[in-house]
Design a protein around this motif. Structure first.
Motif, short mmCIF file in Angstrom:
data_model
loop_
_atom_site.label_atom_id
_atom_site.label_comp_id
_atom_site.label_asym_id
_atom_site.label_seq_id
_atom_site.Cartn_x
_atom_site.Cartn_y
_atom_site.Cartn_z
N VAL A 70 -21.85 11.24 17.53
CA VAL A 70 -23.73 11.30 17.24
C VAL A 70 -24.11 10.52 18.49
O VAL A 70 -23.76 9.61 18.68
CB VAL A 70 -24.06 10.64 15.96
CG1 VAL A 70 -25.62 10.72 15.94
CG2 VAL A 70 -23.42 11.41 14.77
N GLN A 71 -24.98 11.19 19.19
CA GLN A 71 -25.43 10.81 20.36
C GLN A 71 -26.83 10.28 19.89
O GLN A 71 -27.42 10.50 18.99
CB GLN A 71 -25.67 11.78 21.43
CG GLN A 71 -24.25 12.32 21.99
CD GLN A 71 -23.67 11.33 22.90
OE1 GLN A 71 -24.14 10.31 23.56
NE2 GLN A 71 -22.35 10.76 22.80
N LEU A 72 -27.86 9.55 20.99
CA LEU A 72 -28.91 9.03 20.81
C LEU A 72 -29.96 10.55 20.81
O LEU A 72 -29.52 11.41 21.44
CB LEU A 72 -29.48 8.30 21.90
CG LEU A 72 -28.86 6.97 21.98
CD1 LEU A 72 -27.49 6.74 22.68
CD2 LEU A 72 -29.92 5.85 22.74
N GLN A 73 -30.88 10.41 20.01
CA GLN A 73 -31.66 11.68 19.88
C GLN A 73 -33.17 11.46 20.01
O GLN A 73 -33.80 10.75 19.09
CB GLN A 73 -31.60 12.16 18.48
CG GLN A 73 -29.94 12.57 18.14
CD GLN A 73 -29.82 13.54 16.94
OE1 GLN A 73 -31.03 13.81 16.40
NE2 GLN A 73 -28.59 13.84 16.50
N ALA A 74 -33.96 11.74 21.20
CA ALA A 74 -35.22 11.54 21.37
C ALA A 74 -35.89 12.71 21.10
O ALA A 74 -35.38 13.90 20.72
CB ALA A 74 -35.54 11.24 22.98
N SER A 75 -37.25 12.36 20.60
CA SER A 75 -38.07 13.40 20.15
C SER A 75 -39.60 12.72 20.40
O SER A 75 -39.64 11.65 20.68
CB SER A 75 -38.15 13.57 18.40
OG SER A 75 -38.05 12.41 17.88
N GLY A 76 -40.63 13.62 20.03
CA GLY A 76 -41.76 13.34 20.14
C GLY A 76 -42.66 13.59 21.26
O GLY A 76 -43.87 13.59 21.64
N GLY A 77 -42.14 14.26 22.37
CA GLY A 77 -42.70 15.04 23.53
C GLY A 77 -43.58 16.17 23.10
O GLY A 77 -43.70 16.57 21.94
N GLY A 78 -44.49 16.47 24.08
CA GLY A 78 -45.40 17.60 23.86
C GLY A 78 -46.31 17.54 24.90
O GLY A 78 -46.28 16.97 26.07
N LEU A 79 -47.62 18.38 24.76
CA LEU A 79 -48.51 18.63 25.77
C LEU A 79 -49.61 17.71 25.39
O LEU A 79 -50.17 17.70 24.06
CB LEU A 79 -49.14 20.07 25.66
CG LEU A 79 -50.49 20.30 26.71
CD1 LEU A 79 -49.96 19.95 28.16
CD2 LEU A 79 -50.70 21.80 26.40
N VAL A 80 -50.24 16.82 26.20
CA VAL A 80 -51.35 16.08 25.99
C VAL A 80 -52.23 16.04 26.95
O VAL A 80 -51.78 16.18 28.25
CB VAL A 80 -50.82 14.75 25.78
CG1 VAL A 80 -50.15 13.81 26.67
CG2 VAL A 80 -52.04 13.62 24.93
N GLN A 81 -53.46 15.70 26.83
CA GLN A 81 -54.62 15.73 27.76
C GLN A 81 -54.49 14.50 28.76
O GLN A 81 -53.93 13.40 27.77
CB GLN A 81 -55.84 15.99 27.19
CG GLN A 81 -56.01 17.54 27.03
CD GLN A 81 -57.43 17.74 26.18
OE1 GLN A 81 -58.17 16.84 26.02
NE2 GLN A 81 -58.17 18.98 26.52
N PRO A 82 -54.91 14.42 29.69
CA PRO A 82 -55.16 13.04 30.54
C PRO A 82 -56.09 11.99 29.58
O PRO A 82 -57.06 12.31 29.15
CB PRO A 82 -55.73 13.24 31.71
CG PRO A 82 -55.28 14.93 31.97
CD PRO A 82 -55.35 15.58 30.75
N GLY A 83 -55.49 10.94 29.41
CA GLY A 83 -56.16 9.94 28.80
C GLY A 83 -55.71 9.73 27.28
O GLY A 83 -56.00 8.80 26.65
N GLY A 84 -54.84 10.63 27.09
CA GLY A 84 -54.34 10.74 25.56
C GLY A 84 -53.19 9.94 25.27
O GLY A 84 -52.64 9.18 26.24
N SER A 85 -52.55 9.94 24.19
CA SER A 85 -51.44 9.20 23.82
C SER A 85 -50.47 9.95 23.13
O SER A 85 -50.63 11.10 22.24
CB SER A 85 -51.78 8.13 22.72
OG SER A 85 -52.92 7.41 23.44
N LEU A 86 -49.26 9.42 23.28
CA LEU A 86 -48.01 10.12 22.59
C LEU A 86 -47.06 9.07 22.21
O LEU A 86 -47.16 7.89 22.82
CB LEU A 86 -47.40 11.14 23.59
CG LEU A 86 -47.47 12.36 23.55
CD1 LEU A 86 -46.77 13.11 24.41
CD2 LEU A 86 -47.65 13.34 21.99
#
Length: 125
Positions: free
Chosen positions: A1-17
């Motif tokens: 089992v490796q590290l698993q990243a998630s949560g990326g996406g498209l966001v407008q400038p000034g936004g948050s993720l």
């Protein structure tokens, strides 16, 4: 089992993720752990990291200081990167990674023992 990243996406400038990385049990507090990013055609860079799991010492690359915050939830074995005030220049594939040598070196590097798969962050209007 490796590290698993998630949560990326498209966001407008000034936004948050918020990015999350599931940490496998073999990545103990003896490891440094952190977030990296790579823009197509360019090298991978350290975004933010915990140099060691035994201390709260963190590193942030200059371009994200004051905007990004790294955190680790030990109970849930999760590493997070809260990204605020996002800019188009933050667009990249983001990776989490860990290495047992970083605590001894006193810094995180792009040569890590363990990498997660990337998650794409696109900042665009």
């Amino acid at each position: 089992v490796q590290l698993q990243a998630s949560g990326g996406g498209l966001v407008q400038p000034g936004g948050s993720l918020t990015l999350s990385c599931a940490i496998p049990e073999y990545v103990s507090d003896a490891f440094g752990i952190g977030w990296f990013r790579q823009v197509s055609g360019k090298g991978r860079e350290v975004v933010s990291c915990f140099v060691s799991g035994y201390t709260s010492t963190t590193y942030y690359t200059n371009s994200v200081k004051g905007r990004f915050a790294i955190s680790r939830d030990a109970a849930k074995n999760t590493l997070r990167l809260q990204m605020n005030s996002l800019e188009p220049e933050d667009t990249a594939v983001y990776y989490c990674a860990a290495d047992s040598a970083w605590p001894l070196m006193g810094r995180c590097t792009t040569h890590a023992q363990y990498w997660g798969q990337g998650t794409l962050v696109t900042v665009s209007s």
